[in-house]
Design a protein around this motif. Structure first.
Motif, short mmCIF file in Angstrom:
data_model
loop_
_atom_site.label_atom_id
_atom_site.label_comp_id
_atom_site.label_asym_id
_atom_site.label_seq_id
_atom_site.Cartn_x
_atom_site.Cartn_y
_atom_site.Cartn_z
N LYS A 1 -13.34 -4.97 0.49
CA LYS A 1 -11.68 -4.62 0.71
C LYS A 1 -10.91 -5.74 0.05
CE LYS A 1 -12.50 -2.39 5.22
NZ LYS A 1 -12.00 -2.17 6.61
N LEU A 2 -11.11 -6.90 -0.07
CA LEU A 2 -10.50 -7.74 -0.86
C LEU A 2 -10.44 -7.49 -2.34
CD1 LEU A 2 -11.33 -11.31 1.11
CD2 LEU A 2 -9.28 -9.98 1.25
N ARG A 3 -11.70 -7.14 -2.78
CA ARG A 3 -11.66 -6.89 -4.29
C ARG A 3 -10.76 -5.52 -4.33
NH1 ARG A 3 -18.05 -7.65 -5.27
NH2 ARG A 3 -18.11 -9.90 -5.20
N LEU A 4 -10.76 -4.37 -3.52
CA LEU A 4 -10.04 -3.46 -3.82
C LEU A 4 -8.61 -3.64 -3.76
CD1 LEU A 4 -10.03 -0.44 -4.01
CD2 LEU A 4 -9.98 -0.16 -1.64
N TYR A 5 -7.94 -4.47 -2.74
CA TYR A 5 -6.83 -5.05 -2.66
C TYR A 5 -6.31 -5.69 -3.88
CZ TYR A 5 -2.47 -7.03 -0.79
OH TYR A 5 -1.34 -7.34 -0.88
N ILE B 1 -3.53 -4.69 -6.33
CA ILE B 1 -2.10 -5.56 -6.78
C ILE B 1 -2.02 -5.50 -8.32
CG2 ILE B 1 -1.39 -8.02 -6.96
CD1 ILE B 1 -2.36 -8.27 -3.95
N SER B 2 -3.21 -5.56 -9.12
CA SER B 2 -3.25 -5.66 -10.34
C SER B 2 -2.64 -4.45 -11.10
CB SER B 2 -4.78 -5.98 -11.03
OG SER B 2 -5.53 -4.52 -10.77
N GLN C 1 -4.63 0.65 2.24
CA GLN C 1 -3.91 1.42 1.38
C GLN C 1 -2.55 1.34 1.25
OE1 GLN C 1 -5.84 5.75 0.97
NE2 GLN C 1 -6.86 5.19 2.72
N VAL C 2 -1.82 1.02 2.50
CA VAL C 2 -0.59 0.97 2.61
C VAL C 2 0.18 -0.35 1.93
CG1 VAL C 2 1.61 0.83 3.97
CG2 VAL C 2 0.08 2.47 4.38
N LEU C 3 -0.75 -1.21 2.23
CA LEU C 3 -0.46 -2.63 1.60
C LEU C 3 -0.59 -2.54 -0.04
CD1 LEU C 3 -2.28 -5.16 3.70
CD2 LEU C 3 0.12 -5.04 3.74
N GLY C 4 -1.65 -2.10 -0.53
CA GLY C 4 -1.80 -1.81 -1.88
C GLY C 4 -0.82 -0.94 -2.63
#
Length: 262
Positions: A4-8, A12-13, A108-111
């Protein structure tokens, strides 16, 4: 969790790369954020040119207080901006797509939004913090440094929780409720002074309803040497528990969500 951290980080990227396609716009927006905060700094400066202290607090002590609150708010707004703009996601029916994807709704909302332009406001906070640390008559110990770090962490959690509440209410209103700005942007503004200058009622509200005082007033008293109990060091971490009722309201909203039909 690592996945999940990698996905987030990937989210961001993508957002940052998109912003960097318009570098001049990014620079001007960041500069605007800096100048708006700088105007508040000037207000504090001119106030202390006329009055040398506010309820016993010196200019450097007030700057330290405001710098911490501004940094807490800027960090929270930077990575939790998706919740602050969540009303558009609900109103346009985009949350329907969020629900059918395999990842959690919050991730998903954070990202969906990452406000790198808040670095302008962050830079103002860092400048004020460095000046306050250099000029305030504070004997910096390990305990006081740790308290400052905990204030940052707790403050980010409290403001992120308020953004989460704002988003959760959108499930029932389909639009953002402007009164929430009193608790977010308003807190950033009146947080530039220690909360006890506003009276006991405000201090009680900021202790038992929305725990601003746990990330500002009480740990600040320890840093300034007004209290010596080490309990005050850990009070900002207690404020992180504010995320629990905020998350509970979010889950309640998700369970009762009905598509806007857009």
């Amino acid at each position: 969790m690592i996945k999940k951290l990698r996905l987030y980080r990937h989210y961001i990227s993508i957002v940052v790369r998109g912003m960097m396609q318009y570098k001049v716009s990014f620079f001007l927006t960041s500069l605007g954020q800096f100048l708006v905060s700088f105007n508040v700094f000037l207000g504090i400066y001119f106030l202390f040119q006329r009055f040398h202290q506010v309820k016993g607090y010196s200019y450097s002590e007030v700057l330290l207080c405001y710098a911490v609150v501004l940094m807490e708010f800027s960090l929270a707004e930077m990575w939790a901006r998706g919740f602050d703009t969540f009303s558009g996601i609900v109103r346009n029916g985009e949350f329907d797509r969020v629900l059918v994807r395999p990842q959690g709704e919050i991730l998903q909302v954070l990202g969906s939004r990452f406000e790198l332009t808040r670095l302008g406001r962050m830079f103002q906070a860092v400048v004020m913090l460095i000046y306050a640390i250099a000029t305030a008559q504070i004997r910096w110990t390990a305990g006081r440094v740790i308290t400052l770090v905990f204030m940052m962490a707790g403050g980010m959690a409290v403001f992120a929780g308020l953004f989460l509440v704002y988003a959760a209410l959108c499930f029932f209103t389909l639009d953002g409720l402007e009164f929430m700005n009193v608790l977010t942007d308003g807190a950033r503004e009146y947080g530039k002074y220690p909360l006890d200058i506003y009276g006991k009622r405000v201090l009680r509200f900021a202790t038992f309803i929305v725990p601003y005082s746990l990330i500002q007033y009480y740990p600040l008293q320890y840093i300034l040497g007004h209290v010596s109990s080490p309990v005050y060091i850990f009070l900002p971490l207690l404020a992180i528990l504010f995320l629990l009722p905020c998350y509970g309201l979010w889950r309640f909203g998700v369970r009762h969500y009905k598509s806007s039909g857009s």
